[in-house]
Design an enzyme around this catalytic site. Sequence first.
Site, mmCIF file in Angstrom:
data_model
loop_
_atom_site.group_PDB
_atom_site.id
_atom_site.type_symbol
_atom_site.label_atom_id
_atom_site.label_comp_id
_atom_site.label_asym_id
_atom_site.label_seq_id
_atom_site.Cartn_x
_atom_site.Cartn_y
_atom_site.Cartn_z
ATOM 1 C CE1 TYR A 142 1.059 2.568 -4.694
ATOM 2 C CE2 TYR A 142 -0.188 1.046 -3.460
ATOM 3 C CZ TYR A 142 0.568 2.349 -3.446
ATOM 4 O OH TYR A 142 0.133 3.883 -2.938
ATOM 5 C CG ASP A 237 -1.215 2.172 -12.347
ATOM 6 O OD1 ASP A 237 -1.355 2.128 -11.440
ATOM 7 O OD2 ASP A 237 -0.202 2.792 -13.226
ATOM 8 C CE LYS A 265 6.164 5.703 -10.277
ATOM 9 N NZ LYS A 265 6.284 5.603 -8.224
#
Length: 427
Positions: A142, A237, A265
Amino acid sequence: MSHNDTLFARAQRSTPGGVNSPVRAFRSVGGTPRFVARAKGAHFWDADGKRYIDYIGSWGPAIVGHAHPEVIGAVQAAAANGLSFGAPTEGEILMAEEICKLVPSIEQVRLVSSGTEAAMSALRLARGATGRDLVIKFEGCYHGHADSMLVKAGSGLLTFGNPTSSGVPADFAKHTMVLDYNDPAQLDEVFGRMGDQIAAVIVEPVAGNMNLLRATPEFLQTMRRLCTKHGAVLMFDEVMSGFRVALGGAQSLYGIVPDMTVLGKVIGGGLPVAAFGGRADLMQKLAPLGPVYQAGTLSGNPVAVAAGMSTLKIIQRPDFYERLGTQTTKLVDGLSAAAREAGEAFCADAVGGMFGIYFAGTLPGNYAEMMKCDKERFNRFFHAMLDAGVYLAPSAFEAGFVSAMHDDAVIDETVAAARGAFAQLNA
Ligand code: KE4
């Protein structure tokens, strides 16, 4: 009726599904989401005042523990000087320099406000820099909800992607090819046929969005070799794995240098900071220097950057990752031992401060094997743990996160709760 129930019912009147991000709605596990009233260290308290050991940590950002006094202090000090200016600040330079220092493959970096925005911008940059349209991603990974990333494998193994979400025109998905994670032979085949059309390959080098799944070294090495040979951009990613699996991210564990990296994050410490960066020759194509446009009102927000910088300083302290890894390993070893005692088909894995638990006899090695894990049994385990005050990811296909505040007492309490939960499964 708990206060969580009341709040959930009320939330659903004004917000679709009662949540601002789908996974929070507990639809995969059933039941009522817990509305967090406050959090501190390894714990949060819900709307009923019940305390939980938190293994989400905001899906990764709370790596130093919730409401760390240094992070809160940095945020308060920054906020007192104003919240947002739409003009450059020195803090953004310090953050950019820190990221480039900690992730040497990043020669220049652009700050944005979410992982989605970072991945979307990075892909546009790769397409603009190469003049090519095709992007390869992998099933189970994702990269945020930009249209061209909401794509699943086409009907034939190598046909172009089909949208996974309505509202994504087929035309937006057709330039995204979805291949199998940990299948280097397939990569070889695709590049052999159309390598000169490929703008980028984007991958989670340690996957966390189909549960935790490690890339094999051969998979990433093949990707690196083929991208170099065909002039495609290799994009890691590391929104989740960055500063989570190691200080230098997954790329430091595998010793592979990507052309671009997407971060998020942890670098925001709980506030909205994400970033994309990499080779200077690519980054120089970005506006205002080059032809690839990208912008953001709150990009590099001074208060968010203060939270991120404070967090980045703490994680650089001696033995931070050694301790984090030790605690995470203690957790998965304890859970596995409890499962063995109960005769449960269960296994677990940990990479740095990230872990996965699987209701399966052996560790899954790819997406297909991951999908065979017993989701229903996980859901029953999830609720038994929730009742015992342990908050795991509300999905069998998400990873878990440990913070610096998950000390031995917290881990021991978690393992004791797991013994009770496994016993309930077999009752
Ligand atoms: P955001 O746009 O949610 O900040 O980041 C998107 C993203 C990009 N890349 C990776 C590897 C990610 O893990 C994420 C977001 N991760 C999910 C956790 N499964 C965030 C939780 C949510 O969607 O609410």
